[in-house]
Design a protein around this motif. Structure first.
Motif, PDB file in Angstrom:
ATOM      1  N   PHE A  44       7.466  -4.877 -43.051  1.00 32.55           N
ATOM      2  CA  PHE A  44       6.905  -6.688 -42.420  1.00 32.55           C
ATOM      3  C   PHE A  44       6.743  -6.109 -41.264  1.00 32.55           C
ATOM      4  N   ILE A  45       6.897  -5.955 -40.646  1.00 31.17           N
ATOM      5  CA  ILE A  45       6.167  -5.097 -39.401  1.00 31.17           C
ATOM      6  C   ILE A  45       4.763  -4.795 -39.726  1.00 31.17           C
ATOM      7  N   LEU A  46       4.014  -3.999 -41.158  1.00 28.90           N
ATOM      8  CA  LEU A  46       2.999  -3.369 -41.696  1.00 28.90           C
ATOM      9  C   LEU A  46       1.986  -4.902 -42.030  1.00 28.90           C
ATOM     10  N   LEU A  47       2.931  -6.262 -42.872  1.00 28.93           N
ATOM     11  CA  LEU A  47       1.993  -6.594 -43.373  1.00 28.93           C
ATOM     12  C   LEU A  47       1.437  -7.795 -41.821  1.00 28.93           C
ATOM     13  N   GLY A  48       2.708  -7.780 -40.825  1.00 30.90           N
ATOM     14  CA  GLY A  48       2.154  -8.512 -39.177  1.00 30.90           C
ATOM     15  C   GLY A  48       0.946  -7.010 -38.837  1.00 30.90           C
ATOM     16  N   SER A  49       1.365  -6.447 -39.027  1.00 30.95           N
ATOM     17  CA  SER A  49       0.209  -5.570 -38.264  1.00 30.95           C
ATOM     18  C   SER A  49      -1.308  -6.081 -38.924  1.00 30.95           C
ATOM     19  N   PHE A  50      -0.956  -6.164 -39.935  1.00 35.16           N
ATOM     20  CA  PHE A  50      -2.303  -6.744 -40.770  1.00 35.16           C
ATOM     21  C   PHE A  50      -2.955  -8.172 -40.272  1.00 35.16           C
ATOM     22  N   ALA A  51      -1.976  -8.935 -40.091  1.00 36.85           N
ATOM     23  CA  ALA A  51      -2.547 -10.500 -39.993  1.00 36.85           C
ATOM     24  C   ALA A  51      -3.029 -10.739 -37.994  1.00 36.85           C
ATOM     25  N   GLN A  52      -2.117  -9.969 -37.263  1.00 37.37           N
ATOM     26  CA  GLN A  52      -2.679  -9.541 -36.182  1.00 37.37           C
ATOM     27  C   GLN A  52      -3.968  -8.637 -36.021  1.00 37.37           C
ATOM     28  N   VAL A  53      -4.208  -8.149 -36.854  1.00 39.05           N
ATOM     29  CA  VAL A  53      -5.658  -7.484 -36.646  1.00 39.05           C
ATOM     30  C   VAL A  53      -7.419  -8.651 -37.298  1.00 39.05           C
ATOM     31  N   ILE A  54      -6.890  -9.103 -37.633  1.00 39.59           N
ATOM     32  CA  ILE A  54      -7.367 -10.334 -38.811  1.00 39.59           C
ATOM     33  C   ILE A  54      -7.408 -11.457 -37.979  1.00 39.59           C
ATOM     34  N   GLU A  55      -5.965 -11.693 -37.312  1.00 40.15           N
ATOM     35  CA  GLU A  55      -6.182 -13.281 -36.299  1.00 40.15           C
ATOM     36  C   GLU A  55      -7.105 -12.907 -34.884  1.00 40.15           C
ATOM     37  N   HIS A  87     -13.972 -23.735 -39.900  1.00 41.89           N
ATOM     38  CA  HIS A  87     -12.498 -23.926 -40.149  1.00 41.89           C
ATOM     39  C   HIS A  87     -12.077 -22.660 -39.834  1.00 41.89           C
ATOM     40  N   TYR A  88     -12.762 -21.615 -38.581  1.00 39.29           N
ATOM     41  CA  TYR A  88     -12.083 -20.334 -38.852  1.00 39.29           C
ATOM     42  C   TYR A  88     -10.959 -20.033 -38.161  1.00 39.29           C
ATOM     43  N   ARG A  89     -10.570 -21.140 -37.148  1.00 36.89           N
ATOM     44  CA  ARG A  89      -9.776 -21.942 -36.415  1.00 36.89           C
ATOM     45  C   ARG A  89      -8.079 -22.484 -37.210  1.00 36.89           C
ATOM     46  N   ALA A  90      -8.542 -22.975 -37.692  1.00 37.24           N
ATOM     47  CA  ALA A  90      -7.003 -22.857 -39.479  1.00 37.24           C
ATOM     48  C   ALA A  90      -7.252 -21.277 -39.551  1.00 37.24           C
ATOM     49  N   ALA A  91      -7.571 -20.530 -40.223  1.00 38.39           N
ATOM     50  CA  ALA A  91      -7.351 -19.459 -40.618  1.00 38.39           C
ATOM     51  C   ALA A  91      -6.914 -18.877 -40.146  1.00 38.39           C
ATOM     52  N   ASN A  92      -7.333 -18.512 -38.539  1.00 39.26           N
ATOM     53  CA  ASN A  92      -6.517 -17.872 -37.227  1.00 39.26           C
ATOM     54  C   ASN A  92      -5.915 -18.453 -37.381  1.00 39.26           C
ATOM     55  N   GLN A  93      -5.167 -19.410 -37.034  1.00 43.17           N
ATOM     56  CA  GLN A  93      -3.402 -20.169 -37.012  1.00 43.17           C
ATOM     57  C   GLN A  93      -2.571 -20.007 -38.325  1.00 43.17           C
ATOM     58  N   LEU A  94      -3.278 -19.714 -39.310  1.00 45.88           N
ATOM     59  CA  LEU A  94      -2.773 -19.254 -40.626  1.00 45.88           C
ATOM     60  C   LEU A  94      -2.067 -17.577 -40.683  1.00 45.88           C
ATOM     61  N   PHE A  95      -3.307 -16.808 -40.073  1.00 42.50           N
ATOM     62  CA  PHE A  95      -2.643 -15.238 -39.499  1.00 42.50           C
ATOM     63  C   PHE A  95      -1.214 -15.290 -38.699  1.00 42.50           C
ATOM     64  N   GLY A  96      -1.917 -16.446 -37.466  1.00 41.16           N
ATOM     65  CA  GLY A  96      -0.509 -16.187 -37.052  1.00 41.16           C
ATOM     66  C   GLY A  96       0.545 -16.298 -36.874  1.00 41.16           C
ATOM     67  N   SER A  97       0.913 -17.378 -37.632  1.00 44.13           N
ATOM     68  CA  SER A  97       2.153 -18.122 -38.967  1.00 44.13           C
ATOM     69  C   SER A  97       2.683 -16.440 -39.501  1.00 44.13           C
ATOM     70  N   VAL A  98       1.181 -15.984 -40.427  1.00 47.65           N
ATOM     71  CA  VAL A  98       2.305 -15.266 -40.814  1.00 47.65           C
ATOM     72  C   VAL A  98       2.714 -13.846 -39.797  1.00 47.65           C
ATOM     73  N   TYR A  99       2.088 -13.159 -38.753  1.00 41.16           N
ATOM     74  CA  TYR A  99       2.443 -12.509 -37.880  1.00 41.16           C
ATOM     75  C   TYR A  99       3.607 -12.942 -37.228  1.00 41.16           C
ATOM     76  N   MET A 100       3.940 -14.252 -37.020  1.00 39.82           N
ATOM     77  CA  MET A 100       5.546 -14.640 -35.914  1.00 39.82           C
ATOM     78  C   MET A 100       6.525 -14.565 -37.042  1.00 39.82           C
ATOM     79  N   LEU A 101       6.228 -15.020 -38.446  1.00 44.39           N
ATOM     80  CA  LEU A 101       6.860 -14.659 -39.816  1.00 44.39           C
ATOM     81  C   LEU A 101       7.376 -13.213 -40.192  1.00 44.39           C
ATOM     82  N   THR A 102       6.603 -12.586 -39.660  1.00 42.30           N
ATOM     83  CA  THR A 102       7.203 -11.469 -39.647  1.00 42.30           C
ATOM     84  C   THR A 102       7.141 -10.138 -38.913  1.00 42.30           C
ATOM     85  N   ALA A 103       5.901  -9.244 -38.201  1.00 35.24           N
ATOM     86  CA  ALA A 103       6.524  -8.838 -37.191  1.00 35.24           C
ATOM     87  C   ALA A 103       7.038  -9.599 -35.525  1.00 35.24           C
ATOM     88  N   GLY A 104       6.620 -10.727 -35.672  1.00 33.66           N
ATOM     89  CA  GLY A 104       7.435 -11.731 -34.492  1.00 33.66           C
ATOM     90  C   GLY A 104       8.937 -12.307 -34.665  1.00 33.66           C
TER      91      GLY A 104
END
Length: 435
Positions: free
Chosen positions: A31-42, A64-81
């Motif tokens: 979970f924290i690994l996926l969150g870390s990759f999402a955080q780097v991408i975000e 729409h890079y902002r929408a993609a940014n928010q998507l990876f931010g959501s991935v981070y919140m649902l894993t490492a968050g």
């Protein structure tokens, strides 16, 4: 001496609390690994002020890079968050299993108790659920582990051993009745903790202490002040908490702004008024690869580690660690709460800062005074902060080589301790752990 260190390491590995934490971290790692990759991408790739995003001008060509940014931010919140919440349930499970109690109900109770502690009622809207997000994430990890361990102990003392083979409906119902007492006691404890935490947050005890420490760190400069606040940051990071230098202090540090003003007006770095501050020492040289200079440890693992899982861990975490996101590595190894790695985790970054201070004092390298983009790799921080000094870049890689050499003995001892523990398990007839 070597045998004493190995014996000490074996004793630490056998502590019940350490064994429970280690198993908990192993489950939390993906979970924290996926969150870390999402955080780097975000923050690094899909943000125009991120290092990679600025390098490739992401906002100029990606729609729409902002929408993609928010998507990876959501991935981070649902894993490492929500890693602290996951830690509460998982540590409760393994604590109950260690004492041969009902691990399933203990795990669910751990989740529920931690949510009850983090819950805060909304004023004027009693139907809305609010939780303190800062407690659910990485900063609440130590609380989550403590809650889970405490719930497991409640099950230990207030319930009886369970039969793992009993999975029929009637047997499960009987187990549920037997768990009513520890469940009730744990929830009552959660209510008390919720009230106490509510009072602490109401009167801003935590915020006040953190703000005061942060303000002191940004107001004071000089070699000894920076070493002091860096030591506090490293120790708190080893405990999973935030310190005064956890986040970059460039915009709020008076000494860095003074250096920047001098450099812009005089076009010279060698004579800036504040050679020793958080920017020129800690962020430039003390945090290579994240807190604890862990990039050197990852590279040391590649050089000498023979255990398959350890090398795989280094392979998966080296990329986010290069962008100073080393939470996955710290949990996977684990570094957090691990007494064996406490000494190098504290000393090696301080060693880097001492050598960096000597190099600055002698004029061997200029100080980093210019602002650096978010998520810039640690090995490039001083290089960019000096507007591209190749001598600084070579010096930084020299420090990284020193970090690798300093971490090597600890990796070797960790390998020997793990091998000795495997041999004991084999002699005891236990199933061998994954290598």
């Amino acid at each position: 001496m070597e045998q004493r260190i190995i014996a000490l390491g074996l004793r630490i590995r056998k502590w019940s609390f350490f064994r429970i934490i280690q198993r908990t971290f192993a489950v939390l790692f993906p979970f924290i690994l996926l969150g870390s990759f999402a955080q780097v991408i975000e923050f690094s790739l899909l943000h125009p002020d991120g290092y990679l995003g600025n390098l490739i001008l992401i906002d100029k060509w990606l729609p729409h890079y902002r929408a993609a940014n928010q998507l990876f931010g959501s991935v981070y919140m649902l894993t490492a968050g929500v890693i602290a919440l996951l830690a509460a349930g998982t540590s409760a499970k393994y604590t109950a299993r260690f004492f041969k109690r009902d691990e399933q109900l203990a795990s669910l109770t751990g989740f529920l108790v931690f949510l009850a502690i983090c819950y805060q009622r909304s004023l004027g809207n009693s139907s809305q659920f609010n939780f303190r997000l800062d407690l659910l994430g990485f900063s609440g990890l130590i609380l989550g582990l403590a809650v889970g361990y405490g719930v497991g102990l409640v099950f230990k003392y207030l319930s009886k051993q369970t039969n793992k083979k009993a999975e029929h409906g009637q047997e499960l119902l009987a187990r549920s009745f037997k768990s009513l007492l520890p469940l009730t006691v744990a929830l009552l404890f959660a209510v008390v903790c919720n009230i106490l935490l509510g009072l602490l947050f109401k009167y801003q005890i935590f915020e006040g202490a953190g703000s005061w420490l942060q303000s002191q760190a940004t107001k004071q400069s000089g070699f000894w002040a920076v070493m002091f606040f860096a030591s506090i940051t490293l120790l708190l990071s080893w405990l999973g908490l935030s310190g005064p230098y956890t986040n970059n202090t460039f915009d709020s540090d008076q000494s860095t702004l003074k250096n920047l003003s001098y450099a812009l007006s005089h076009n010279e770095l060698a004579k800036v008024p504040e050679k020793f501050n958080a920017n020129t020492l800690y962020f430039s040289y003390g945090a290579l690869g994240g807190t604890g200079a862990t990039l050197g440890l990852i590279l040391a693992i590649f050089l000498v580690a023979k255990r398959q899982n350890t090398r795989k861990l280094a392979s998966w975490t080296v990329l986010p660690s290069m962008f100073n996101t080393n939470a996955a590595f710290m949990i996977g190894l684990p570094l957090l709460f691990n007494p064996f790695y406490l000494l190098p985790f504290l000393v090696i970054p301080l060693f880097n800062m001492v050598i960096g201070a000597l190099a600055l004092l002698s004029g061997l390298v200029p100080p980093a005074v210019y602002p650096v983009l978010t998520t810039t790799p640690g090995v490039l921080y001083a290089f960019i902060g000096t507007n591209g000094s190749w001598g600084v870049l070579l010096f930084t890689f020299g420090l990284l080589l020193c970090d690798i050499l300093l971490y090597l003995p600890f990796v070797r001892f960790a390998e020997k301790i793990a091998g000795a523990l495997d041999n004991e398990r084999k002699r005891a007839g236990e199933v061998d752990a994954a290598q």
